[in-house]
Every structure is written in C-alpha cells, then in structure tokens.
Design an enzyme around this catalytic site. Structure first.
Site, PDB file in Angstrom:
ATOM      1  N   SER A 289       0.923  -1.522  -0.048  1.00 51.05           N
ATOM      2  CA  SER A 289       0.100   0.182   0.114  1.00 51.05           C
ATOM      3  C   SER A 289       0.864   1.409  -0.092  1.00 51.05           C
ATOM      4  O   SER A 289       2.253   1.621   0.747  1.00 51.05           O
ATOM      5  CB  SER A 289      -1.210   0.117   1.616  1.00 51.05           C
TER       6      SER A 289
ATOM      7  N   TYR B 128      -1.791  -0.398  10.278  1.00 53.40           N
ATOM      8  CA  TYR B 128      -1.606  -0.779   8.843  1.00 53.40           C
ATOM      9  C   TYR B 128      -0.515  -0.585   7.666  1.00 53.40           C
ATOM     10  O   TYR B 128       0.109  -1.785   7.361  1.00 53.40           O
ATOM     11  CB  TYR B 128      -3.439   0.114   8.325  1.00 53.40           C
TER      12      TYR B 128
ATOM     13  N   LYS C 104       2.195  -3.565   6.271  1.00 53.32           N
ATOM     14  CA  LYS C 104       2.193  -3.553   4.776  1.00 53.32           C
ATOM     15  C   LYS C 104       3.843  -3.447   5.247  1.00 53.32           C
ATOM     16  O   LYS C 104       4.121  -4.288   4.042  1.00 53.32           O
ATOM     17  CB  LYS C 104       1.637  -2.541   3.791  1.00 53.32           C
TER      18      LYS C 104
HETATM   19  C1  WQD Z   1      -8.894  10.298   0.008  1.00 50.32           C
HETATM   20  C2  WQD Z   1      -8.892  11.419   0.512  1.00 50.32           C
HETATM   21  C3  WQD Z   1      -9.641  12.062   2.940  1.00 50.32           C
HETATM   22  C4  WQD Z   1     -13.896  10.740   2.661  1.00 50.32           C
HETATM   23  C5  WQD Z   1      -6.468   4.897   2.197  1.00 50.32           C
HETATM   24  C6  WQD Z   1      -5.843   4.333   2.951  1.00 50.32           C
HETATM   25  C7  WQD Z   1      -4.585   4.284   2.087  1.00 50.32           C
HETATM   26  C8  WQD Z   1      -5.444   3.046   0.854  1.00 50.32           C
HETATM   27  C9  WQD Z   1      -6.132   3.791   0.286  1.00 50.32           C
HETATM   28  C10 WQD Z   1      -4.975   0.381   1.260  1.00 50.32           C
HETATM   29  C11 WQD Z   1      -8.459  11.949   2.079  1.00 50.32           C
HETATM   30  C12 WQD Z   1     -10.513  13.049   2.296  1.00 50.32           C
HETATM   31  C13 WQD Z   1     -13.347  11.315   2.377  1.00 50.32           C
HETATM   32  C14 WQD Z   1     -14.705  11.968   2.463  1.00 50.32           C
HETATM   33  C15 WQD Z   1     -13.279  13.567   2.455  1.00 50.32           C
HETATM   34  N1  WQD Z   1      -5.903   1.670   1.232  1.00 50.32           N
HETATM   35  N2  WQD Z   1     -12.238  12.060   2.133  1.00 50.32           N
HETATM   36  N3  WQD Z   1     -14.378  13.799   2.498  1.00 50.32           N
HETATM   37  O1  WQD Z   1      -6.552   7.903   2.899  1.00 50.32           O
HETATM   38  O2  WQD Z   1      -6.039   8.550   1.075  1.00 50.32           O
HETATM   39  O3  WQD Z   1      -6.102   6.025   1.577  1.00 50.32           O
HETATM   40  O4  WQD Z   1      -7.399   4.146   1.066  1.00 50.32           O
HETATM   41  O5  WQD Z   1      -6.031  -0.052   1.804  1.00 50.32           O
HETATM   42  O6  WQD Z   1      -3.964   3.114   3.004  1.00 50.32           O
HETATM   43  O7  WQD Z   1      -4.929   5.743   4.223  1.00 50.32           O
HETATM   44  O8  WQD Z   1      -8.341   7.249   1.165  1.00 50.32           O
HETATM   45  O9  WQD Z   1     -10.514   7.296   0.087  1.00 50.32           O
HETATM   46  O10 WQD Z   1      -9.916   7.375   2.809  1.00 50.32           O
HETATM   47  O11 WQD Z   1      -9.212   9.512   1.400  1.00 50.32           O
HETATM   48  O12 WQD Z   1     -12.432  14.817   2.126  1.00 50.32           O
HETATM   49  O13 WQD Z   1     -15.805  12.248   2.666  1.00 50.32           O
HETATM   50  O14 WQD Z   1     -10.045  11.405   0.732  1.00 50.32           O
HETATM   51  O15 WQD Z   1      -9.563  13.311   4.297  1.00 50.32           O
HETATM   52  O16 WQD Z   1      -7.882  13.341   2.314  1.00 50.32           O
HETATM   53  P1  WQD Z   1      -6.772   7.611   2.170  1.00 50.32           P
HETATM   54  P2  WQD Z   1      -9.792   7.924   1.461  1.00 50.32           P
END
Ligand code: WQD
Length: 323
Positions: free
Chosen positions: A117, A141, A145
């Site tokens: 990841s 997490y 990884k």
């Molecule tokens: C993306 C951006 C949120 C929801 C995660 C894991 C990573 C990988 C992928 C693996 C962030 C913002 C979100 C909302 C928002 N996982 N957001 N409003 O955190 O980049 O990555 O998933 O298995 O390891 O950390 O992905 O989609 O959660 O967030 O503003 O309603 O969207 O704060 O900036 P992230 P995400």
C-alpha cells in the site's frame, strides 16, 4: 497448475480473479469470507473458505490445486481500525503472511505477488513518490504492510522465491457493475452515499498546503490494479530465482478531494448539493502521488483508465448494488 488468490472474494481480489482467468490462468480462491463475498466469484472458480492463519488448510490447498504462485491480497485494511486494534492487524497481516510463506516454502511454491500500500510512505514531502522514497508509515496498518514487504524480501533471498510487492495508491471505480462498490470508508463510496441520501458531501479539511487546500491523491481504476497483478504474475512465471520487485501502482496524476467531489456531483446530476468542509481527518497526508515509472519499465504496465472512467463506473456500480 493454478495461481491461488487469497482474498479473491474481496472487491479487489474478485477483479484480479477475472483478469487472471481472462488471460487463461487457472485460479483458486482462498478466502475466509470475513469481508469477502462468494457471490463475487465467477462460476467454476474453486473456493477454499479458510484463514491464512490456518497452516493445515494452506498446506492442503497448495497441494490439492498444485499451486505454482500466490497472489496474496487477504488482509485487514482499515487505517482507523488498525489504530484501535493493532494486535489484530499484526496477526492477520504479518503472522498471516508468515504462515503463508512457510507453507509456500515447504510446498515448493515459488512465486508471490503481495498487496502492499501507499500507506508505507506515510507523509512524504515530495511531489511524486518513487519506490526509493523513504518509508515512514503513520498507522499500524501501514506498518504491517511495510513489515510484510520486508518479510517477503527476506524470504525471497533466503529461499529463492520470486516476489513482487505492489504498493496500491487510491483504488476507485468498478470494472463490472455486478461487483458492486467497495463498501469501504474511502472518498468515492462515502461521497456517493451522502449524495444518495441527499446530503452535501464532506471535505475533510480545506486548509492543506495544496492548490485548492484539499488533499491530493493518485486514483487508480480497480481494473488497472487487477491488470497490474496479472502483469506481475506473468513476469514472475519466467523470472529467475530470488527476483524481488517493489512497485507503485498509480497513474502519476494528482487529483484533489474538491475536484473528485465536483466530478461526482456532476456525474450524479446533483450539482445543487454544495460540499461542506469539516475538520481534518487525523493522519491524512496533504499530497501523495505515485511515480509510475518503475512499473512501466519492469512490467510494461501502465494504467488504461482515467478519472472520468473511475467516476462513471463507480456511479454505475453503486446504482447496481444500492438501487
Ligand atoms: C482520500 C481523501 C480524505 C472521505 C486510504 C488508505 C490507504 C489506502 C487507500 C489501502 C483524504 C478525503 C474522504 C470523505 C474527504 N488503503 N475524504 N471526505 O486515506 O488517501 O487512503 O485508502 O488499503 O492506505 O489510507 O483514502 O479515500 O479514505 O481519502 O474529504 O467523505 O479524501 O480525508 O484526504 P486515503 P480515502
């Protein structure tokens, strides 16, 4: 001879199963169905319902299906939950992998594609991260990884395995509507859920040091992720003993949260809903975008789908699942 896909009944795994079958590979799925769904599997794919912590079942599955390689996707993957339950995450993700590797070494199964990841990088202070950017995971997490990558690499060196660790960036989209949506706590499904409920989508912080103040990510279509696994597996088929690859799977294009939300509102015809900014979510890096140069050079793979295709297919997948 088959490839075994652990976590093959999960959202990403089911796409990998389809990509490998379409390329003529024989596959067997190994999944404990804790979050997976057997209904995602195409007809005729054998399913072993067991945990990767169960060494006896692993030994039996590797022998019975004459497994030549494993794509190991089964894992716990909620960043927030990993902070609450680190022991569970280390057990499932690290001890599970160690158990699998032990079974593989004893069975003479020499090839492994490991799901890693972008979370291994933590909060990188660079425009684009290469595989040589120092890793500093920010959550248990991400730690599991990174520890997994180390374990895989050490096993490759000691036992001559051929291995590839794939660092996924932000997975979005759906290849076929019947696979539904990932149902995870990620931006696209969370925004679509709000839109469906007639509520304004939430922006977790708009005071980041980025162009529009919201976080920037590198989104990648789940079909492209699946094809990258296929490319890695095919590469390992003929790779020499002790081959080890660590590869980003991304597109190299940064898209802000604000931009993703605007596009989702446009795609659903709900531009009347105005995004609402709330508190930052703890632990979010302002920007994380992949360099996809190494995977292109090593595997000849690059993403075929753009952000519009991710959005259109995610909306279609969501409609299919939630009506
Ligand atoms: C993306 C951006 C949120 C929801 C995660 C894991 C990573 C990988 C992928 C693996 C962030 C913002 C979100 C909302 C928002 N996982 N957001 N409003 O955190 O980049 O990555 O998933 O298995 O390891 O950390 O992905 O989609 O959660 O967030 O503003 O309603 O969207 O704060 O900036 P992230 P995400």
């Amino acid at each position: 001879m088959s490839w075994m896909i652990t976590g093959g009944a999960g959202y990403i795994g089911a796409h990998v199963v389809r990509a490998m079958r379409a390329a003529g590979q024989s596959v067997v799925v190994y999944d404990d169905l804790s979050t997976g769904d057997a209904a995602r599997l195409p007809d005729g794919v054998p399913l072993v319902t067991a945990s990767v912590l169960d060494r006896a079942r692993l030994d039996a599955a590797l022998a019975e299906h004459r497994v030549r390689g494993v794509v190991h996707i089964a894992a716990k993957k909620q960043v927030g939950e990993s902070v609450e339950r680190p022991l569970l995450y280390y057990r499932e993700n690290v001890t599970g992998l160690q158990t699998l590797l032990g079974a593989m070494v004893d069975a003479g199964t020499e090839r492994l594609v490991f799901s890693s990841s972008a979370a291994v990088y933590g909060m990188p202070d660079v425009e684009t991260v290469t595989e040589d950017t120092p890793c500093a995971p920010m959550s248990p997490y991400g730690e599991t990884k990174l520890a997994g990558e180390w374990l895989v690499r050490a096993a490759a060196r000691a036992h001559g395995l051929r291995v590839a660790s794939l660092r996924y960036f932000n997975v979005a989209g759906a290849a076929t509507p019947e696979l539904g949506d990932p149902g995870a706590y990620n931006l696209v499904p969370m925004v679509l859920e709000r839109i469906e409920a007639g509520l304004p989508p939430l922006v977790f912080g708009d005071d980041y040091p980025t162009e529009d103040g919201t976080c920037v990510r590198d989104y990648i279509h789940v079909s492209d992720i699946a094809d990258a696994h296929l490319a890695a597996a095919e590469h390992l088929e003929t790779a020499p003993a002790a081959t080890e690859l660590t590869l980003n799977i991304g597109r190299g294009e940064g898209v802000s949260v604000r931009e993703m939300i605007d596009r989702l509102l446009a795609a659903t015809g709900r531009t009347d809903l105005h995004p609402e900014t709330v508190e930052r979510r703890p632990g979010d890096p302002a920007r994380i975008v992949a360099s996809a140069d190494r995977i292109r050079a090593e595997l000849g793979w690059s993403a075929a789908h753009d952000v519009d295709q991710m959005i259109t297919s995610a909306v279609a997948g969501r409609r299919h699942t939630h009506g």
